[in-house]
Design a protein around this motif. Sequence first.
Motif, PDB file in Angstrom:
ATOM      1  N   LYS A 196       0.885  -1.118  -0.212  1.00  0.00           N
ATOM      2  CA  LYS A 196       0.144   0.016  -0.021  1.00  0.00           C
ATOM      3  C   LYS A 196       0.855   1.479  -0.250  1.00  0.00           C
ATOM      4  O   LYS A 196       0.366   2.131  -0.815  1.00  0.00           O
ATOM      5  CB  LYS A 196      -0.796   0.079   1.334  1.00  0.00           C
ATOM      6  CG  LYS A 196      -1.944   1.114   1.313  1.00  0.00           C
ATOM      7  CD  LYS A 196      -2.890   0.987   2.566  1.00  0.00           C
ATOM      8  CE  LYS A 196      -3.745   1.853   2.795  1.00  0.00           C
ATOM      9  NZ  LYS A 196      -4.811   2.000   3.658  1.00  0.00           N
ATOM     10  N   PHE A 197       1.953   1.351   0.717  1.00  0.00           N
ATOM     11  CA  PHE A 197       2.615   2.478   0.927  1.00  0.00           C
ATOM     12  C   PHE A 197       4.016   2.563   0.369  1.00  0.00           C
ATOM     13  O   PHE A 197       4.590   3.734   0.270  1.00  0.00           O
ATOM     14  CB  PHE A 197       2.979   2.709   2.638  1.00  0.00           C
ATOM     15  CG  PHE A 197       1.679   2.757   3.199  1.00  0.00           C
ATOM     16  CD1 PHE A 197       1.025   4.172   3.210  1.00  0.00           C
ATOM     17  CD2 PHE A 197       1.203   1.912   4.062  1.00  0.00           C
ATOM     18  CE1 PHE A 197      -0.177   4.393   3.879  1.00  0.00           C
ATOM     19  CE2 PHE A 197      -0.051   2.482   4.883  1.00  0.00           C
ATOM     20  CZ  PHE A 197      -0.898   3.495   4.603  1.00  0.00           C
ATOM     21  N   CYS A 198       4.707   1.435  -0.278  1.00  0.00           N
ATOM     22  CA  CYS A 198       5.786   1.529  -0.865  1.00  0.00           C
ATOM     23  C   CYS A 198       5.862   1.320  -2.476  1.00  0.00           C
ATOM     24  O   CYS A 198       4.892   0.969  -2.738  1.00  0.00           O
ATOM     25  CB  CYS A 198       7.023   0.503  -0.354  1.00  0.00           C
ATOM     26  SG  CYS A 198       7.254   0.571   1.425  1.00  0.00           S
ATOM     27  N   GLN A 256       9.362  -2.521  -3.076  1.00  0.00           N
ATOM     28  CA  GLN A 256       8.361  -3.745  -2.890  1.00  0.00           C
ATOM     29  C   GLN A 256       9.415  -4.701  -3.421  1.00  0.00           C
ATOM     30  O   GLN A 256       9.364  -5.846  -2.566  1.00  0.00           O
ATOM     31  CB  GLN A 256       6.919  -3.795  -3.447  1.00  0.00           C
ATOM     32  CG  GLN A 256       6.218  -2.677  -2.992  1.00  0.00           C
ATOM     33  CD  GLN A 256       4.838  -2.850  -3.829  1.00  0.00           C
ATOM     34  OE1 GLN A 256       4.732  -3.688  -4.411  1.00  0.00           O
ATOM     35  NE2 GLN A 256       4.015  -1.860  -3.608  1.00  0.00           N
ATOM     36  N   ASN A 257       9.726  -4.823  -4.552  1.00  0.00           N
ATOM     37  CA  ASN A 257      10.582  -5.919  -5.108  1.00  0.00           C
ATOM     38  C   ASN A 257      12.022  -5.952  -4.237  1.00  0.00           C
ATOM     39  O   ASN A 257      12.414  -7.125  -4.085  1.00  0.00           O
ATOM     40  CB  ASN A 257      10.971  -5.507  -6.399  1.00  0.00           C
ATOM     41  CG  ASN A 257       9.852  -5.326  -7.268  1.00  0.00           C
ATOM     42  OD1 ASN A 257       8.947  -6.281  -7.108  1.00  0.00           O
ATOM     43  ND2 ASN A 257       9.954  -4.741  -8.673  1.00  0.00           N
ATOM     44  N   THR A 258      12.588  -4.848  -3.735  1.00  0.00           N
ATOM     45  CA  THR A 258      13.725  -4.779  -3.053  1.00  0.00           C
ATOM     46  C   THR A 258      13.452  -5.658  -1.519  1.00  0.00           C
ATOM     47  O   THR A 258      14.338  -6.354  -1.256  1.00  0.00           O
ATOM     48  CB  THR A 258      14.159  -3.314  -2.737  1.00  0.00           C
ATOM     49  OG1 THR A 258      14.557  -2.581  -3.873  1.00  0.00           O
ATOM     50  CG2 THR A 258      15.504  -3.503  -1.817  1.00  0.00           C
ATOM     51  N   LEU A 259      12.301  -5.359  -0.763  1.00  0.00           N
ATOM     52  CA  LEU A 259      11.956  -5.881   0.583  1.00  0.00           C
ATOM     53  C   LEU A 259      11.466  -7.326  -0.066  1.00  0.00           C
ATOM     54  O   LEU A 259      11.733  -8.032   0.928  1.00  0.00           O
ATOM     55  CB  LEU A 259      11.023  -5.324   1.127  1.00  0.00           C
ATOM     56  CG  LEU A 259      10.962  -3.739   1.507  1.00  0.00           C
ATOM     57  CD1 LEU A 259       9.908  -3.171   1.995  1.00  0.00           C
ATOM     58  CD2 LEU A 259      12.200  -3.821   2.814  1.00  0.00           C
ATOM     59  N   TYR A 294      10.668  -1.639   6.445  1.00  0.00           N
ATOM     60  CA  TYR A 294       9.340  -0.951   5.669  1.00  0.00           C
ATOM     61  C   TYR A 294       9.130   0.326   6.281  1.00  0.00           C
ATOM     62  O   TYR A 294       8.897   1.471   5.669  1.00  0.00           O
ATOM     63  CB  TYR A 294       8.221  -2.016   5.959  1.00  0.00           C
ATOM     64  CG  TYR A 294       6.928  -1.374   6.075  1.00  0.00           C
ATOM     65  CD1 TYR A 294       6.093  -0.576   5.026  1.00  0.00           C
ATOM     66  CD2 TYR A 294       6.193  -0.978   7.318  1.00  0.00           C
ATOM     67  CE1 TYR A 294       5.064  -0.060   4.922  1.00  0.00           C
ATOM     68  CE2 TYR A 294       5.063  -0.659   7.416  1.00  0.00           C
ATOM     69  CZ  TYR A 294       4.458   0.006   6.154  1.00  0.00           C
ATOM     70  OH  TYR A 294       3.226   1.071   6.200  1.00  0.00           O
ATOM     71  N   MET A 295       9.337   0.622   7.642  1.00  0.00           N
ATOM     72  CA  MET A 295       8.946   1.839   8.297  1.00  0.00           C
ATOM     73  C   MET A 295      10.022   2.989   7.825  1.00  0.00           C
ATOM     74  O   MET A 295       9.352   3.941   7.469  1.00  0.00           O
ATOM     75  CB  MET A 295       9.085   1.740   9.804  1.00  0.00           C
ATOM     76  CG  MET A 295       8.030   0.616  10.522  1.00  0.00           C
ATOM     77  SD  MET A 295       6.359   1.295  10.159  1.00  0.00           S
ATOM     78  CE  MET A 295       6.274   2.508  11.305  1.00  0.00           C
ATOM     79  N   ILE A 296      11.245   2.633   7.596  1.00  0.00           N
ATOM     80  CA  ILE A 296      12.050   3.448   7.100  1.00  0.00           C
ATOM     81  C   ILE A 296      11.853   3.782   5.616  1.00  0.00           C
ATOM     82  O   ILE A 296      11.906   4.993   5.469  1.00  0.00           O
ATOM     83  CB  ILE A 296      13.677   2.940   7.294  1.00  0.00           C
ATOM     84  CG1 ILE A 296      13.966   2.682   8.934  1.00  0.00           C
ATOM     85  CG2 ILE A 296      14.478   3.612   6.469  1.00  0.00           C
ATOM     86  CD1 ILE A 296      15.238   1.777   8.850  1.00  0.00           C
ATOM     87  N   SER A 306       8.805   6.201   5.711  1.00  0.00           N
ATOM     88  CA  SER A 306       8.937   7.506   6.157  1.00  0.00           C
ATOM     89  C   SER A 306       9.910   8.571   5.272  1.00  0.00           C
ATOM     90  O   SER A 306       9.691   9.429   5.160  1.00  0.00           O
ATOM     91  CB  SER A 306       9.558   7.574   7.676  1.00  0.00           C
ATOM     92  OG  SER A 306      10.940   7.002   7.522  1.00  0.00           O
ATOM     93  N   VAL A 307      10.780   7.764   4.608  1.00  0.00           N
ATOM     94  CA  VAL A 307      11.829   8.596   3.943  1.00  0.00           C
ATOM     95  C   VAL A 307      11.509   8.847   2.392  1.00  0.00           C
ATOM     96  O   VAL A 307      11.814   9.732   1.558  1.00  0.00           O
ATOM     97  CB  VAL A 307      13.268   8.218   3.802  1.00  0.00           C
ATOM     98  CG1 VAL A 307      13.831   7.895   5.338  1.00  0.00           C
ATOM     99  CG2 VAL A 307      13.389   6.662   3.174  1.00  0.00           C
ATOM    100  N   LYS A 308      10.558   8.260   2.068  1.00  0.00           N
ATOM    101  CA  LYS A 308       9.763   8.405   0.682  1.00  0.00           C
ATOM    102  C   LYS A 308      10.822   8.113  -0.462  1.00  0.00           C
ATOM    103  O   LYS A 308      10.963   9.190  -1.377  1.00  0.00           O
ATOM    104  CB  LYS A 308       9.081   9.544   0.412  1.00  0.00           C
ATOM    105  CG  LYS A 308       8.108   9.905   1.599  1.00  0.00           C
ATOM    106  CD  LYS A 308       6.608   9.588   1.114  1.00  0.00           C
ATOM    107  CE  LYS A 308       5.603   9.841   1.948  1.00  0.00           C
ATOM    108  NZ  LYS A 308       4.997   9.005   2.703  1.00  0.00           N
ATOM    109  N   LYS A 309      11.894   7.481  -0.241  1.00  0.00           N
ATOM    110  CA  LYS A 309      12.945   7.010  -1.481  1.00  0.00           C
ATOM    111  C   LYS A 309      13.021   5.892  -1.553  1.00  0.00           C
ATOM    112  O   LYS A 309      12.597   4.986  -0.969  1.00  0.00           O
ATOM    113  CB  LYS A 309      14.374   7.740  -0.861  1.00  0.00           C
ATOM    114  CG  LYS A 309      14.495   9.024  -1.010  1.00  0.00           C
ATOM    115  CD  LYS A 309      15.969   9.420  -0.513  1.00  0.00           C
ATOM    116  CE  LYS A 309      16.241  11.045  -0.351  1.00  0.00           C
ATOM    117  NZ  LYS A 309      17.819  11.219  -0.152  1.00  0.00           N
ATOM    118  N   ASP A 310      13.647   5.485  -2.889  1.00  0.00           N
ATOM    119  CA  ASP A 310      13.931   4.125  -3.445  1.00  0.00           C
ATOM    120  C   ASP A 310      15.230   3.656  -2.540  1.00  0.00           C
ATOM    121  O   ASP A 310      16.014   4.355  -2.070  1.00  0.00           O
ATOM    122  CB  ASP A 310      14.231   3.997  -4.636  1.00  0.00           C
ATOM    123  CG  ASP A 310      13.141   4.158  -5.643  1.00  0.00           C
ATOM    124  OD1 ASP A 310      11.962   3.895  -5.097  1.00  0.00           O
ATOM    125  OD2 ASP A 310      13.212   4.723  -6.866  1.00  0.00           O
ATOM    126  N   ALA A 311      15.071   2.293  -1.871  1.00  0.00           N
ATOM    127  CA  ALA A 311      16.175   1.920  -1.015  1.00  0.00           C
ATOM    128  C   ALA A 311      17.467   1.927  -1.602  1.00  0.00           C
ATOM    129  O   ALA A 311      18.622   2.163  -0.918  1.00  0.00           O
ATOM    130  CB  ALA A 311      15.917   0.282  -0.622  1.00  0.00           C
TER     131      ALA A 311
END
Length: 70
Positions: free
Chosen positions: A19-21, A26-29, A54-56, A59-64
Amino acid sequence: MDLHNIEKRLENTWKNINKFCSTKNQNTLKKFQDELHANGLSNNRVLFYLNPMYMILKSVKKDADKLNKD
């Protein structure tokens, strides 16, 4: 028997991730989760690592892959 309802908590975490990423996160996680399972970690330990990630990312709204220590 799942006393702590880990399966449901993991399922709910993935609902929130979806929902939020972003799709990229999502693929990275998902790869991260697969790697943890491949190393023999239990669902409880996977949730222990996955939820903060997920929480990080939420909150940062960036790609991992764009994150650094700054």
